[in-house]
Design a protein around this motif. Structure first.
Motif, PDB file in Angstrom:
ATOM      1  N   ALA A  57       0.854  -1.196   0.000  1.00  0.00           N
ATOM      2  CA  ALA A  57       0.000   0.000   0.000  1.00  0.00           C
ATOM      3  C   ALA A  57       0.888   1.244   0.000  1.00  0.00           C
ATOM      4  O   ALA A  57       1.877   1.314   0.726  1.00  0.00           O
ATOM      5  N   ALA A  58       0.539   2.206  -0.849  1.00  0.00           N
ATOM      6  CA  ALA A  58       1.326   3.438  -0.934  1.00  0.00           C
ATOM      7  C   ALA A  58       1.170   4.263   0.330  1.00  0.00           C
ATOM      8  O   ALA A  58       0.062   4.415   0.861  1.00  0.00           O
ATOM      9  N   MET A  59       2.273   4.789   0.829  1.00  0.00           N
ATOM     10  CA  MET A  59       2.275   5.667   2.001  1.00  0.00           C
ATOM     11  C   MET A  59       2.884   6.996   1.577  1.00  0.00           C
ATOM     12  O   MET A  59       4.018   7.035   1.088  1.00  0.00           O
ATOM     13  N   ARG A  69       0.619  15.524   6.783  1.00  0.00           N
ATOM     14  CA  ARG A  69      -0.529  14.641   6.621  1.00  0.00           C
ATOM     15  C   ARG A  69      -0.035  13.341   5.984  1.00  0.00           C
ATOM     16  O   ARG A  69       0.909  13.349   5.193  1.00  0.00           O
ATOM     17  N   VAL A  70      -0.677  12.244   6.343  1.00  0.00           N
ATOM     18  CA  VAL A  70      -0.295  10.950   5.790  1.00  0.00           C
ATOM     19  C   VAL A  70      -1.483  10.397   5.001  1.00  0.00           C
ATOM     20  O   VAL A  70      -2.580  10.252   5.536  1.00  0.00           O
ATOM     21  N   THR A  75      -1.819  13.659  10.913  1.00  0.00           N
ATOM     22  CA  THR A  75      -0.796  12.763  11.451  1.00  0.00           C
ATOM     23  C   THR A  75      -0.576  12.989  12.945  1.00  0.00           C
ATOM     24  O   THR A  75      -0.948  14.026  13.499  1.00  0.00           O
ATOM     25  N   ASP A  76       0.046  12.002  13.548  1.00  0.00           N
ATOM     26  CA  ASP A  76       0.513  12.122  14.924  1.00  0.00           C
ATOM     27  C   ASP A  76       1.864  12.832  14.859  1.00  0.00           C
ATOM     28  O   ASP A  76       2.854  12.265  14.393  1.00  0.00           O
ATOM     29  N   TRP A 167       0.525   6.065  12.073  1.00  0.00           N
ATOM     30  CA  TRP A 167       0.882   7.402  11.616  1.00  0.00           C
ATOM     31  C   TRP A 167      -0.227   8.423  11.840  1.00  0.00           C
ATOM     32  O   TRP A 167       0.044   9.615  11.983  1.00  0.00           O
ATOM     33  N   ARG A 168      -1.474   7.967  11.852  1.00  0.00           N
ATOM     34  CA  ARG A 168      -2.597   8.908  11.952  1.00  0.00           C
ATOM     35  C   ARG A 168      -2.763   9.451  13.374  1.00  0.00           C
ATOM     36  O   ARG A 168      -2.371   8.808  14.361  1.00  0.00           O
TER      37      ARG A 168
END
Length: 297
Positions: A57-59, A69-70, A75-76, A167-168
């Motif tokens: 999956a693309a990140m 932003r991710v 993002t955290d 990451w969120r």
């Protein structure tokens, strides 16, 4: 004289060879290996985008108007900073190979490796992570376009193996518990208000009746609300459940001036509550036992 010249020439050549060996040998500088990995300029401030793949999956970690932003989500910030700290702290242990044909052996080839790109001022730098080294945090790495493969150590590779959820931003509330003066809870059309008395204790008002609240219960509710974290985010099916729900609960947190500090709308779905927080677009999921620390008083 000729013998002396030959001797001096021999010494000169030997010294030259020694200098070259020390220059190129990975252990030439104690504690620091010479390498061609262009990592030094990569930072939280200078970088605008980082891209890689996790489980196919693309990140995409991108800075938008100064905010990271991710994949388009909030993002955290702490995790983003730890990621760039990992870049800065990456330790190159040794040169593993300069042979282009050996790339596949270290799994840093285009086919076997995992690419990660950093964009800074329009300039894109690409690195390829390979197989694990001789310890849990060691791995092989090369820069795209270079034949040099290095053994490196650090948390950089493992952080790129974290799922999107890591990451969120899962933070729903971030309050100073000392500033909370009242918590209004509405459930099944019944309003209950937890409020602080002049003496600093807490009392619960429900149906016009006031009841002193145990310190342990009030403290649990306050600490939970001050830093409420989601366990996950609602999927499309759960978003539909929230949208169509007829029974909703709400929690409103206020200070001593009656200013709203936080406002939550909740819908129960089995053992989880789906929660909408004022000011945030995401729908969060919070375990039942966490919500009950607030609403079961």
């Amino acid at each position: 004289p000729i013998k002396t010249i030959k001797t001096l020439a021999s010494i000169f050549v030997s010294l030259l060879v020694l200098v070259l060996v020390l220059w190129w040998h990975p252990w030439s500088t104690p504690g620091k290996v010479r390498h061609d990995l262009q990592l030094s300029g990569i930072s939280h401030e200078a970088t605008s985008k980082v891209a890689w793949k996790h489980a196919d999956a693309a990140m995409d970690l991108a800075k938008e108007n100064g905010v990271w932003r991710v994949n388009g989500y909030d993002t955290d910030d702490a995790h983003v900073k730890s990621f760039f700290d990992a870049v800065a702290k990456l330790e190159v242990l040794s040169l593993a190979s300069r042979n282009a044909a050996a790339a596949a052996d270290f799994e840093v080839s285009d086919e076997k490796g995992r690419a990660i790109t950093f964009t800074q001022g329009g300039v894109v730098q690409e690195f390829i992570f390979g197989k694990q080294g001789n310890s849990f945090d060691a791995f092989y790495i090369k820069q795209k376009g270079s034949t040099s493969v290095y053994l490196a150590k650090g948390s950089l590779k493992s952080l790129t193996e974290q799922a999107l959820l890591w990451w969120r931003d899962t933070t729903m509330t971030k309050l100073d518990s000392a500033s909370i003066a009242a918590i209004e809870i509405t459930q099944n059309n019944v309003v209950a208000t937890l409020s602080k008395t002049k003496e600093g204790t807490w009392e619960l008002t429900r149906g016009g009746k006031k009841t002193p609240l145990e310190a342990s219960k009030s403290q649990a509710a306050l600490s939970t609300l001050a830093s409420l974290q989601a366990s996950d985010f609602a999927n499309s099916q759960e978003e539909t459940v929230f949208k169509n729900a007829k029974q909703r609960a709400s929690i409103v947190v206020r200070d001593d001036k009656n200013t709203t500090l936080a406002q939550l709308t909740l819908v129960q779905s089995k053992d989880t509550w789906i929660v909408k927080t004022q000011g945030k677009t995401a729908l969060f999921k919070v375990p039942k036992e966490t919500v009950e620390k607030i609403i079961k008083l």
